[in-house]
Design a protein around this motif. Structure first.
Motif, PDB file in Angstrom:
ATOM      1  N   LEU A   1      -5.511  10.658   3.169  1.00 38.43           N
ATOM      2  CA  LEU A   1      -4.911   9.946   1.939  1.00 38.43           C
ATOM      3  C   LEU A   1      -5.918   9.415   0.873  1.00 38.43           C
ATOM      4  N   VAL A   2      -7.299   9.057   1.204  1.00 35.25           N
ATOM      5  CA  VAL A   2      -8.197   8.725   0.149  1.00 35.25           C
ATOM      6  C   VAL A   2      -8.297  10.097  -0.568  1.00 35.25           C
ATOM      7  N   ASP A   3      -8.459  11.076   0.075  1.00 35.12           N
ATOM      8  CA  ASP A   3      -8.759  12.438  -0.784  1.00 35.12           C
ATOM      9  C   ASP A   3      -7.540  12.727  -1.626  1.00 35.12           C
ATOM     10  N   ALA A   4      -6.462  12.152  -1.430  1.00 36.58           N
ATOM     11  CA  ALA A   4      -5.195  12.122  -2.527  1.00 36.58           C
ATOM     12  C   ALA A   4      -5.161  11.398  -3.323  1.00 36.58           C
ATOM     13  N   GLY A   5      -6.078  10.301  -3.284  1.00 35.76           N
ATOM     14  CA  GLY A   5      -6.030   9.252  -4.237  1.00 35.76           C
ATOM     15  C   GLY A   5      -5.150   7.808  -4.045  1.00 35.76           C
ATOM     16  N   ARG A   6      -4.478   7.777  -2.702  1.00 37.56           N
ATOM     17  CA  ARG A   6      -3.632   6.852  -2.247  1.00 37.56           C
ATOM     18  C   ARG A   6      -4.160   5.848  -1.551  1.00 37.56           C
ATOM     19  N   ARG A   7      -3.508   4.616  -1.770  1.00 34.86           N
ATOM     20  CA  ARG A   7      -3.950   3.330  -1.175  1.00 34.86           C
ATOM     21  C   ARG A   7      -3.609   3.020   0.331  1.00 34.86           C
ATOM     22  N   VAL A   8      -4.389   2.866   1.286  1.00 34.21           N
ATOM     23  CA  VAL A   8      -4.121   2.895   2.554  1.00 34.21           C
ATOM     24  C   VAL A   8      -4.791   1.517   3.174  1.00 34.21           C
ATOM     25  N   VAL A   9      -4.255   0.896   4.138  1.00 39.11           N
ATOM     26  CA  VAL A   9      -4.701  -0.075   4.778  1.00 39.11           C
ATOM     27  C   VAL A   9      -4.902   0.172   6.403  1.00 39.11           C
ATOM     28  N   ILE A  10      -5.853   0.070   6.897  1.00 37.28           N
ATOM     29  CA  ILE A  10      -6.061   0.309   8.379  1.00 37.28           C
ATOM     30  C   ILE A  10      -5.981  -0.888   9.258  1.00 37.28           C
ATOM     31  N   VAL A  11      -5.303  -1.329   9.948  1.00 44.20           N
ATOM     32  CA  VAL A  11      -5.155  -2.587  10.864  1.00 44.20           C
ATOM     33  C   VAL A  11      -5.606  -2.136  12.339  1.00 44.20           C
TER      34      VAL A  11
ATOM     35  N   PHE B   1       0.679  -1.197   0.069  1.00 38.40           N
ATOM     36  CA  PHE B   1      -0.006   0.169  -0.050  1.00 38.40           C
ATOM     37  C   PHE B   1       0.854   1.316  -0.030  1.00 38.40           C
ATOM     38  N   ASP B   2       0.381   2.298  -0.091  1.00 38.52           N
ATOM     39  CA  ASP B   2       0.952   3.712  -0.018  1.00 38.52           C
ATOM     40  C   ASP B   2       1.377   4.034   1.365  1.00 38.52           C
ATOM     41  N   ALA B   3       0.311   3.428   2.280  1.00 36.48           N
ATOM     42  CA  ALA B   3       0.321   3.744   3.943  1.00 36.48           C
ATOM     43  C   ALA B   3      -0.212   2.803   4.519  1.00 36.48           C
ATOM     44  N   VAL B   4       0.292   2.351   5.610  1.00 40.43           N
ATOM     45  CA  VAL B   4      -0.323   1.335   6.754  1.00 40.43           C
ATOM     46  C   VAL B   4      -0.721   2.207   8.069  1.00 40.43           C
ATOM     47  N   VAL B   5      -1.789   2.318   8.251  1.00 44.13           N
ATOM     48  CA  VAL B   5      -2.385   2.786   9.518  1.00 44.13           C
ATOM     49  C   VAL B   5      -2.628   2.076  10.711  1.00 44.13           C
ATOM     50  N   VAL B   6      -1.887   2.056  11.587  1.00 47.32           N
ATOM     51  CA  VAL B   6      -2.111   1.314  12.984  1.00 47.32           C
ATOM     52  C   VAL B   6      -3.199   1.750  13.871  1.00 47.32           C
ATOM     53  N   GLY B   7      -4.361   1.476  13.984  1.00 50.24           N
ATOM     54  CA  GLY B   7      -5.345   1.830  14.767  1.00 50.24           C
ATOM     55  C   GLY B   7      -6.425   2.494  13.984  1.00 50.24           C
ATOM     56  N   GLY B   8      -7.560   2.174  14.293  1.00 49.82           N
ATOM     57  CA  GLY B   8      -8.788   2.603  13.493  1.00 49.82           C
ATOM     58  C   GLY B   8      -9.631   3.512  14.570  1.00 49.82           C
ATOM     59  N   GLY B   9      -8.895   4.430  15.552  1.00 56.03           N
ATOM     60  CA  GLY B   9      -9.276   5.343  16.046  1.00 56.03           C
ATOM     61  C   GLY B   9      -9.624   6.771  15.180  1.00 56.03           C
ATOM     62  N   LEU B  10      -9.930   7.855  15.741  1.00 56.53           N
ATOM     63  CA  LEU B  10     -10.180   9.103  15.143  1.00 56.53           C
ATOM     64  C   LEU B  10      -8.873   9.727  14.456  1.00 56.53           C
ATOM     65  N   SER B  11      -7.726   9.587  15.118  1.00 57.95           N
ATOM     66  CA  SER B  11      -6.514  10.218  14.437  1.00 57.95           C
ATOM     67  C   SER B  11      -6.278   9.051  13.141  1.00 57.95           C
ATOM     68  N   GLY B  12      -6.217   8.000  13.304  1.00 56.17           N
ATOM     69  CA  GLY B  12      -5.987   6.944  12.179  1.00 56.17           C
ATOM     70  C   GLY B  12      -6.864   7.256  10.977  1.00 56.17           C
ATOM     71  N   LEU B  13      -8.150   7.599  11.306  1.00 56.54           N
ATOM     72  CA  LEU B  13      -9.352   7.554  10.361  1.00 56.54           C
ATOM     73  C   LEU B  13      -8.898   9.040   9.707  1.00 56.54           C
ATOM     74  N   VAL B  14      -8.584  10.026  10.443  1.00 51.61           N
ATOM     75  CA  VAL B  14      -8.362  11.303   9.734  1.00 51.61           C
ATOM     76  C   VAL B  14      -7.364  11.242   8.716  1.00 51.61           C
ATOM     77  N   ALA B  15      -6.331  10.503   9.218  1.00 49.68           N
ATOM     78  CA  ALA B  15      -4.943  10.283   8.517  1.00 49.68           C
ATOM     79  C   ALA B  15      -5.451   9.562   7.155  1.00 49.68           C
ATOM     80  N   ALA B  16      -6.181   8.568   7.293  1.00 51.26           N
ATOM     81  CA  ALA B  16      -6.490   7.658   6.236  1.00 51.26           C
ATOM     82  C   ALA B  16      -7.689   8.563   5.277  1.00 51.26           C
ATOM     83  N   ALA B  17      -8.431   9.375   5.803  1.00 47.62           N
ATOM     84  CA  ALA B  17      -9.343  10.129   5.024  1.00 47.62           C
ATOM     85  C   ALA B  17      -8.644  11.120   4.055  1.00 47.62           C
TER      86      ALA B  17
END
Length: 561
Positions: free
Chosen positions: A35-45, A17-33
């Protein structure tokens, strides 16, 4: 030749992926959002089941720190960036070399809170309750700790309302093939190659259908490895592990209580902090923490030792376990950590509120989305009930069912009930009676040497407090204000104020001060920015805001790589 009757094999799950986010809380979701806006591929674990998506923020009251907002101005509150900076720096009391990045994050966050934060959130659909709360009123000096003005903006929808736009964006990314959500994936190791972090390894845990916040199994059914040029640690702090809390407890806060309640689920376990440190990240300010002194035992618990915090108005009399009244300015809602320090030095882990029905109806709120169904569910009918006569339903439920409440018509009956809940006969009820009677004499005129009564009258000069938050001063022993109520209060674990040191792009820094290639940290794991944006104390409404701000910074920095 392949048998045409054999169904095709399922495609292998993506591992890069372009990024791995460790943790599905608020800060991780904001970072992932971001990245989605920028068209990047991200996995949240996340090690927890899907039901716990959103993490601790889901349980929160949804308070956000804003500076010079329209909501403040409508209530006659004059705020400014300069005043907010004075309050923040007086509260943080930065005094260490490792505070440099925390100070920089504080300056950036104050600019954000006084600038685009509100419009950014409004664009995402967030709205705020019109009455701004006044949390952490301070230690009594202009240059010291505390909020000079009300700044606690309650989100319409509380914690779930804060999460909603970011979960929606991540789910949209999932539908578009940009996001992979991997629940029951516990990270045990960061993959480091050539001095940089390039992925994560860990264990796949057995499925578990427990409800949100309930402890899940730790049965390992396999392993996994995921690779990306950026890994974001968004795993929270240590509040769910009381052994870690006690190990980090500083001498300045006295002796850690033998028994504490948990304000966060057990999975807030601090594991990723040690894992990040083993891969080169610098941990700082581990001795700085934020725990509440107004915890009550949840009569309907979700997790082990589940406690709820009372969000008190300023009128309740506060006594330590021995029956000594707390000194000024340690009044309810004024100085959380100052009160924690004072109580910890008494050698007892509990204290007492003494109040009346009139006070509980006006001044008691309970922290948490589940304790505020009117605001959480955006229910105008229930909200009208809150603003009317009587205490909110959840407060009355605790008064009726909670093990920490004593209700009585007379002071002798109340004191007898308090004795029954006092271990070791440490409570001097004669002194409690003396203090209550003396305080009541002070109410009979508007001129008083009792600084708490002066503070109550001052609070009612603020329109929001007078309207829904602070009861008119009255005698506690006035039968018309009764019944009398005593509440046994416990220490409630909540937040880590230290963590992984980061720069303003949320890049994790090493012992040499240079970024660890590929590693980022956000939210509580990063001390809400820089490894300690709050310094020694916090101003409230700044924890969710720190998750928003650090997550946004990380997502945008990774997208710009």
């Amino acid at each position: 030749m392949a048998d045409p009757t054999t169904p095709p094999a399922a495609p292998a799950a993506r591992t890069e992926f372009d990024a791995v986010v460790v943790g599905g809380g608020l800060s991780g979701l904001v970072a992932a959002a971001e990245l989605v806006d920028a068209g990047r591929r991200v996995v949240i674990v996340d090690q927890e089941p899907e039901a716990s998506l959103g993490g601790q923020a889901w349980w929160s009251f949804g308070g956000l720190f804003l500076v010079d907002s329209p909501e403040q101005r409508r209530l006659g509150v004059r705020d400014s960036l300069e005043l907010a900076r004075q309050d923040w720096l007086g509260t943080a009391a930065f005094d260490r070399d490792e505070d440099e990045w925390g100070r920089r994050w504080a300056e950036a966050y104050l600019e954000f809170a006084a600038g685009e934060k509100r419009s950014w959130l409004r664009e995402k659909g967030l709205k705020f309750f019109p009455v701004v709360g006044w949390a952490e009123r301070g230690a009594g000096m202009a240059v010291g700790h505390g909020n000079s003005v009300p700044r606690f903006h309650i989100t319409w929808g509380t914690g779930p309302g804060v999460l909603e736009p970011f979960i929606a964006r991540v789910r949209a990314g999932e539908a578009a093939g940009l996001v992979s959500l991997r629940f029951r994936h516990r990270v045990d190791e960061l993959v480091v190659e050539d001095g940089g972090v390039v992925g994560v390894r860990g264990a796949r845990l057995a499925p578990d259908d427990v409800e949100r916040g309930v402890g899940s199994n730790r049965d390992v059914v396999g392993d996994f490895e995921l690779r990306a040029p950026a890994v974001v640690v968004a795993s929270g702090g240590i509040g769910g592990d009381h052994d870690l809390v006690r190990a980090a407890w500083p001498e300045r806060l006295g002796t850690p209580p033998a028994e504490m309640l948990s304000g966060v689920p057990a999975h807030v376990d601090g594991r990723m902090l040690g894992i990040a440190a083993a891969s080169g990240a610098r941990l700082v300010n581990g001795d700085r923490m934020w725990h509440y002194t107004e915890g009550i035992t949840n009569w309907d618990p979700v997790w082990a030792r589940h406690g709820i915090r009372i969000l008190p108005g300023p009128s309740s009399m506060w006594f330590d376990a021995t029956g000594a009244r707390l000194p000024a300015p340690l009044f309810p809602g004024f100085d959380t950590l100052g009160t924690l320090e004072h109580l910890s030095h008494t050698g007892h882990g509990h204290s007492w509120f003494v109040l009346t029905q009139r006070i509980i109806e006006k001044e008691f709120a309970l922290s948490g989305s589940e304790q505020n169904p009117d605001l959480t569910n955006k229910d105008l009918r229930l909200l009208a009930d809150r603003l009317g006569s009587g205490a909110p339903g959840p407060v009355e439920a605790f008064k009726q069912h909670g093990v920490d409440f004593v209700v009585a018509d007379t002071l002798p009956e109340l004191l007898d009930g308090m004795r029954r809940l006092s271990p070791g006969d440490v409570l001097d009820t004669d002194n409690v009676e003396r203090e209550v009677v003396a305080r009541d004499r002070e109410v009979e005129h508007e001129f008083s040497k009792d600084l708490q009564l002066t503070a109550v009258r001052g609070a009612r000069n603020y329109r929001g407090d007078k309207l829904i938050r602070v009861a008119p001063p009255h005698r506690l022993l006035d039968p018309k204000a009764g019944p009398l109520i005593a509440v046994k209060l416990h220490i409630l674990t909540r937040k880590s104020l230290g963590g992984i040191q980061t720069d303003l792009d949320s890049r994790a820094l090493g012992a040499d001060g240079a970024p660890v290639p590929g590693l980022y940290a956000v939210g509580e794991a990063a001390g809400f920015g820089g490894g300690g944006v709050h310094g020694y104390r916090a101003l409230e409404g700044t924890f969710l805001g720190g998750c928003l701000f650090t997550g946004r910074a990380a997502g945008r920095a990774i997208a710009a790589r």
